[in-house]
Design a protein around this motif. Structure first.
Motif, short mmCIF file in Angstrom:
data_model
loop_
_atom_site.label_atom_id
_atom_site.label_comp_id
_atom_site.label_asym_id
_atom_site.label_seq_id
_atom_site.Cartn_x
_atom_site.Cartn_y
_atom_site.Cartn_z
N VAL A 126 0.83 -1.21 0.00
CA VAL A 126 0.00 0.00 0.00
C VAL A 126 0.86 1.26 0.00
O VAL A 126 0.48 2.30 -0.53
CB VAL A 126 -0.95 -0.02 1.22
CG1 VAL A 126 -1.76 1.26 1.28
CG2 VAL A 126 -1.87 -1.23 1.15
N GLY A 127 2.06 1.16 0.57
CA GLY A 127 2.93 2.32 0.71
C GLY A 127 3.37 2.94 -0.61
O GLY A 127 3.83 4.09 -0.62
N VAL A 128 3.25 2.21 -1.72
CA VAL A 128 3.70 2.76 -3.00
C VAL A 128 2.59 3.56 -3.69
O VAL A 128 2.85 4.22 -4.71
CB VAL A 128 4.19 1.65 -3.96
CG1 VAL A 128 5.30 0.85 -3.32
CG2 VAL A 128 3.04 0.74 -4.39
N LEU A 129 1.37 3.51 -3.15
CA LEU A 129 0.25 4.14 -3.85
C LEU A 129 0.40 5.65 -3.98
O LEU A 129 0.22 6.22 -5.07
CB LEU A 129 -1.07 3.81 -3.14
CG LEU A 129 -1.58 2.38 -3.32
CD1 LEU A 129 -2.86 2.18 -2.54
CD2 LEU A 129 -1.80 2.08 -4.79
N LEU A 130 0.71 6.33 -2.87
CA LEU A 130 0.80 7.80 -2.91
C LEU A 130 1.95 8.28 -3.79
O LEU A 130 1.72 9.11 -4.69
CB LEU A 130 0.92 8.35 -1.49
CG LEU A 130 0.77 9.87 -1.36
CD1 LEU A 130 -0.58 10.31 -1.92
CD2 LEU A 130 0.91 10.30 0.10
N PRO A 131 3.18 7.78 -3.59
CA PRO A 131 4.24 8.21 -4.52
C PRO A 131 3.98 7.75 -5.94
O PRO A 131 4.36 8.43 -6.90
CB PRO A 131 5.51 7.56 -3.94
CG PRO A 131 5.04 6.51 -3.01
CD PRO A 131 3.72 6.95 -2.49
N GLY A 132 3.31 6.60 -6.11
CA GLY A 132 2.96 6.16 -7.46
C GLY A 132 2.00 7.13 -8.12
O GLY A 132 2.11 7.41 -9.32
N LEU A 133 1.07 7.67 -7.34
CA LEU A 133 0.14 8.67 -7.87
C LEU A 133 0.88 9.94 -8.26
O LEU A 133 0.56 10.58 -9.28
CB LEU A 133 -0.93 8.98 -6.82
CG LEU A 133 -2.05 9.94 -7.24
CD1 LEU A 133 -2.85 9.35 -8.40
CD2 LEU A 133 -2.98 10.23 -6.06
N ALA A 134 1.88 10.33 -7.47
CA ALA A 134 2.69 11.51 -7.80
C ALA A 134 3.42 11.30 -9.12
O ALA A 134 3.49 12.20 -9.97
CB ALA A 134 3.68 11.79 -6.68
#
Length: 239
Positions: A126-134
């Protein structure tokens, strides 16, 4: 026409067009399968997490740059942009609709590649979702700015040839699929500061837990610079 209606129209146009479906969905999925099964370096076939990152970068570059550059160029030729710019939608609404459409297509691409990757053993945190969205927002903005720059200034035939050629160059030499470390060191150092290199390397670093701030900053710089340059040079028709 509202921005929401324009977004639905642009999204349907992308998804129903066979050539764009090939470029945006089928080729990235094929790349994911090939990269995890075929060795292109002495270290062997690519780990599925890295192959997923490379395929996702390729998919987003295709959607933000190649597809939009060609579509805008021919819309200018046929007078579509000039006509829409005079409606209540206006230029800002038109481009907001385009940005919304490529964001929706980018999410669909990520979902399709994640499903295929899951069958190949893709891990997920789940931790990659926010930077992935960026990375998605900045990557699409950077590529869209460059796509609008050439699509909004050159003749459609020239855009068709240039956009497809640059897509091949990005895929083969731009570190979007192949890690920069696989190129000669001087070339790898250069491509990391280009949009395809920053997006490909950034997503692969995100998957492996390595630093990503440099790639975020590079994409942000290209997004701002490319957007401003496109806005100053864009022409609504080919006359």
């Amino acid at each position: 026409m509202t921005v929401l209606a324009q977004t639905r129209f642009e999204t349907a146009t992308i998804l129903r067009n066979g050539e764009q479906a090939l470029l945006n969905i089928i080729i990235p999925v094929a790349a994911l399968i090939v990269l995890t099964n075929v060795s292109f370096s002495p270290s062997g076939a690519m780990d599925v997490d890295m192959a997923f990152a490379s395929s996702l970068a390729l998919a987003w570059a295709s959607t933000g740059f190649t597809s939009q550059a060609i579509a805008v160029a021919f819309d200018r030729r046929w007078g579509v942009l000039r006509m829409l710019a005079t409606t209540p939608l206006g230029p800002k609404g038109l481009f907001a609709g385009k940005l919304g459409a490529i964001a929706i297509v980018a999410l669909i691409q990520a979902a399709v590649l994640a499903i295929v990757g899951a069958f190949l053993g893709l891990g997920f945190t789940v931790g990659v979702l926010l930077p992935g969205l960026a990375f998605m927002v900045l990557g699409l903005a950077a590529f869209l700015g460059l796509g609008l720059l050439i699509g909004g200034t050159l003749k459609p035939e020239a855009v068709l040839a240039l956009a497809n050629t640059l897509w091949i160059v990005m895929a083969g030499l731009g570190a979007i699929i192949i890690p920069a470390s696989e190129y000669p060191s001087w070339w790898g150092a250069i491509v990391e500061f280009t949009p395809p290199g920053a997006l490909g390397e950034g997503l692969r670093n995100l998957g492996s837990g390595e630093p990503i701030i440099k790639h975020i900053l590079v994409l942000g710089g290209w997004a701002v610079g490319g957007g401003l340059l496109a806005a100053s040079r864009f022409r609504w028709d080919t006359k």
